[in-house]
Motif scaffolding. Sequence first.
Motif, mmCIF file in Angstrom:
data_model
loop_
_atom_site.group_PDB
_atom_site.id
_atom_site.type_symbol
_atom_site.label_atom_id
_atom_site.label_comp_id
_atom_site.label_asym_id
_atom_site.label_seq_id
_atom_site.Cartn_x
_atom_site.Cartn_y
_atom_site.Cartn_z
ATOM 1 N N ASN A 2 -4.925 5.213 -1.109
ATOM 2 C CA ASN A 2 -5.398 3.818 -1.058
ATOM 3 C C ASN A 2 -5.214 3.505 0.531
ATOM 4 O OD1 ASN A 2 -6.348 1.092 -2.075
ATOM 5 N ND2 ASN A 2 -4.285 0.396 -1.888
ATOM 6 N N TRP A 6 -7.758 2.158 3.176
ATOM 7 C CA TRP A 6 -7.652 0.895 3.873
ATOM 8 C C TRP A 6 -7.716 1.052 5.589
ATOM 9 C CZ3 TRP A 6 -9.085 -3.643 2.687
ATOM 10 C CH2 TRP A 6 -9.242 -4.028 1.300
ATOM 11 N N PRO A 62 -11.275 -8.203 0.239
ATOM 12 C CA PRO A 62 -10.527 -7.667 -1.101
ATOM 13 C C PRO A 62 -11.569 -7.632 -2.078
ATOM 14 C CG PRO A 62 -8.958 -8.891 0.096
ATOM 15 C CD PRO A 62 -9.883 -8.930 0.684
ATOM 16 N N ARG A 110 -13.800 4.934 -2.575
ATOM 17 C CA ARG A 110 -13.685 3.507 -3.440
ATOM 18 C C ARG A 110 -14.321 3.522 -4.885
ATOM 19 N NH1 ARG A 110 -9.247 1.504 -2.139
ATOM 20 N NH2 ARG A 110 -8.832 0.901 -0.145
ATOM 21 N N LYS A 114 -10.043 5.895 -5.466
ATOM 22 C CA LYS A 114 -9.159 4.910 -5.717
ATOM 23 C C LYS A 114 -10.031 3.372 -5.708
ATOM 24 C CE LYS A 114 -4.968 3.683 -5.616
ATOM 25 N NZ LYS A 114 -4.154 3.463 -6.995
ATOM 26 N N ILE A 116 -10.767 -0.303 -6.066
ATOM 27 C CA ILE A 116 -10.078 -1.584 -5.977
ATOM 28 C C ILE A 116 -10.210 -2.526 -7.463
ATOM 29 C CG2 ILE A 116 -9.588 -3.706 -4.934
ATOM 30 C CD1 ILE A 116 -10.323 -2.322 -2.157
#
Length: 117
Positions: A2, A6, A62, A110, A114, A116
Amino acid sequence: MNILLWVLQVLAALLYGSSGVMKVFMFDKVSKDVPSFGALPRGAWTALGLLELVCTVGLILPAALHWLAAILLAVESLVFVGVHVKYRETGTIIMCVVLGLLMAFIAYGRLVLKPIS
């Protein structure tokens, strides 16, 4: 994973954000010295710059769809590879391929590795 995603998203957002600003607001100044800018009409470059700016926001907010923004930027990189191949700009071709692979990795990360929640 993660944290890596990012970091890559923020770095990509900075890069594509500056590229989008350049295409939308500084086109005349930067296009003089780059022959490949003549490959597409100015309106197309402006549209690509706006796409980059929207995707920049999509990469860092986010609640946004990070993977969709990354996929769009990966596809855009493929378009740029074609443009730069026509003008035999080897360094730029390599950069576009690397950025396209980076964006594909972010999209895969994504979507699969991982997501969100």
